[in-house]
Design a protein around this motif. Structure first.
Motif, PDB file in Angstrom:
ATOM      1  N   GLY A  23      50.863  49.743  40.376  1.00 45.23           N
ATOM      2  CA  GLY A  23      51.971  50.671  40.568  1.00 45.23           C
ATOM      3  C   GLY A  23      52.981  50.285  41.628  1.00 45.23           C
ATOM      4  O   GLY A  23      53.516  49.185  41.638  1.00 45.23           O
ATOM      5  N   ALA A  24      53.253  51.238  42.537  1.00 46.39           N
ATOM      6  CA  ALA A  24      54.267  51.054  43.576  1.00 46.39           C
ATOM      7  C   ALA A  24      53.937  49.867  44.469  1.00 46.39           C
ATOM      8  O   ALA A  24      54.833  49.137  44.905  1.00 46.39           O
ATOM      9  CB  ALA A  24      54.403  52.326  44.401  1.00 46.39           C
ATOM     10  N   GLY A 122      44.331  37.166  42.048  1.00 46.09           N
ATOM     11  CA  GLY A 122      44.190  36.629  40.702  1.00 46.09           C
ATOM     12  C   GLY A 122      44.200  37.751  39.686  1.00 46.09           C
ATOM     13  O   GLY A 122      44.381  38.927  40.016  1.00 46.09           O
ATOM     14  N   HIS A 123      44.008  37.393  38.444  1.00 46.35           N
ATOM     15  CA  HIS A 123      44.001  38.346  37.338  1.00 46.35           C
ATOM     16  C   HIS A 123      42.576  38.538  36.833  1.00 46.35           C
ATOM     17  O   HIS A 123      41.746  37.634  36.940  1.00 46.35           O
ATOM     18  CB  HIS A 123      44.867  37.817  36.188  1.00 46.35           C
ATOM     19  N   PRO A 124      42.274  39.700  36.262  1.00 46.26           N
ATOM     20  CA  PRO A 124      40.953  39.910  35.669  1.00 46.26           C
ATOM     21  C   PRO A 124      40.687  38.916  34.534  1.00 46.26           C
ATOM     22  O   PRO A 124      41.621  38.441  33.883  1.00 46.26           O
ATOM     23  CB  PRO A 124      41.026  41.334  35.116  1.00 46.26           C
ATOM     24  N   VAL A 125      39.431  38.627  34.297  1.00 47.64           N
ATOM     25  CA  VAL A 125      39.046  37.739  33.210  1.00 47.64           C
ATOM     26  C   VAL A 125      39.257  38.421  31.862  1.00 47.64           C
ATOM     27  O   VAL A 125      39.705  37.782  30.913  1.00 47.64           O
ATOM     28  CB  VAL A 125      37.566  37.298  33.378  1.00 47.64           C
ATOM     29  N   ARG A 130      44.118  41.824  31.895  1.00 51.31           N
ATOM     30  CA  ARG A 130      44.760  40.722  32.600  1.00 51.31           C
ATOM     31  C   ARG A 130      46.190  41.006  33.045  1.00 51.31           C
ATOM     32  O   ARG A 130      46.603  40.593  34.112  1.00 51.31           O
ATOM     33  CB  ARG A 130      44.719  39.489  31.708  1.00 51.31           C
ATOM     34  N   ARG A 131      46.977  41.673  32.236  1.00 50.95           N
ATOM     35  CA  ARG A 131      48.381  41.932  32.567  1.00 50.95           C
ATOM     36  C   ARG A 131      48.597  43.266  33.265  1.00 50.95           C
ATOM     37  O   ARG A 131      49.726  43.630  33.565  1.00 50.95           O
ATOM     38  CB  ARG A 131      49.237  41.854  31.318  1.00 50.95           C
ATOM     39  N   HIS A 132      47.547  43.997  33.546  1.00 51.98           N
ATOM     40  CA  HIS A 132      47.698  45.340  34.112  1.00 51.98           C
ATOM     41  C   HIS A 132      47.535  45.416  35.623  1.00 51.98           C
ATOM     42  O   HIS A 132      48.036  46.344  36.241  1.00 51.98           O
ATOM     43  CB  HIS A 132      46.720  46.309  33.437  1.00 51.98           C
ATOM     44  N   TYR A 133      46.819  44.492  36.212  1.00 54.37           N
ATOM     45  CA  TYR A 133      46.650  44.542  37.667  1.00 54.37           C
ATOM     46  C   TYR A 133      46.200  43.190  38.201  1.00 54.37           C
ATOM     47  O   TYR A 133      45.830  42.290  37.455  1.00 54.37           O
ATOM     48  CB  TYR A 133      45.674  45.635  38.090  1.00 54.37           C
ATOM     49  N   LEU A 134      46.281  43.065  39.523  1.00 55.76           N
ATOM     50  CA  LEU A 134      45.777  41.900  40.242  1.00 55.76           C
ATOM     51  C   LEU A 134      44.607  42.343  41.101  1.00 55.76           C
ATOM     52  O   LEU A 134      44.527  43.505  41.501  1.00 55.76           O
ATOM     53  CB  LEU A 134      46.856  41.327  41.166  1.00 55.76           C
ATOM     54  N   SER A 135      43.719  41.428  41.402  1.00 55.77           N
ATOM     55  CA  SER A 135      42.662  41.700  42.372  1.00 55.77           C
ATOM     56  C   SER A 135      42.588  40.503  43.303  1.00 55.77           C
ATOM     57  O   SER A 135      43.146  39.450  43.021  1.00 55.77           O
ATOM     58  CB  SER A 135      41.316  41.930  41.675  1.00 55.77           C
TER      59      SER A 135
END
Length: 192
Positions: A23-24, A122-125, A130-135
């Protein structure tokens, strides 16, 4: 050196292991990436002998005064900059990349070889996520570490004092103090 030497590890600006950027917060990160990219582009275009100009831009990129005897050779890349903390007598050679959104700390006397890369997010596996959030998670490099050319340090890694990371190594796990690590880490962990 401990993590407490710089920002507290529970600082809300840093991602805990596995925390998500959404989000923000993601929009703010995107804006900072554009600003940091513009600043690093200017840094990388300065004449090599313009030490004062490079120092001024580096202070703007990092958002704080430079520590004593810091050396950063261009080209230099960071996607955030404000979460990259550098100790005294740090040497960063040409072509290094610091993706520092979750926080990167280099202790006193750290030497970084050319084209080394530090990645904190990085991105989820899972392809659906994958395109919805980073961790991600922060990286801590303790005092007097030498990181060889082309090494890659991944999210959440702590490298102990006086350790050596060989050229081309991929560091996915913590490295004990006063040890040498080398080689690729890649192996099949699972299939889907």
């Amino acid at each position: 050196m401990t993590r407490d030497r710089f920002l507290p590890i529970h600082d809300p600006q840093l991602l805990a292991a596995g925390e998500r950027v959404l989000g923000a917060e993601f929009r703010a990160m995107s804006e900072r990436v554009l600003a940091a990219s513009a600043l690093t582009s200017r840094f990388n275009l300065l004449p090599f002998d313009d030490e004062a100009g490079r120092a001024a831009l580096l202070e703007e990129i990092l958002g704080r005064p430079l520590p004593p005897r810091l050396t950063v050779y261009p080209p230099f890349y960071t996607d955030h900059g404000l979460r990259l903390e550098l100790g005294e007598r740090v040497f960063i050679n040409q072509g290094c990349t610091f993706l520092d959104f979750a926080g990167i700390r280099l202790g006193d006397g750290v030497m970084v070889g050319p084209k080394a890369t530090f990645i904190t997010v990085g991105h989820p596996v899972d392809p659906e996520e994958r395109r919805h959030y980073l961790s991600g998670a922060p990286i801590l490099v303790e005092d007097n570490v030498w990181i060889g050319a082309g090494a890659t340090v991944l999210p959440g890694v702590t490298i102990g004092r006086d350790a050596v990371i060989a050229a081309g190594a991929i560091v996915a796990d913590d490295v004990p103090a006063r040890s040498l690590v080398a080689g690729p880490k890649a192996s099949v962990l699972r299939s889907w």
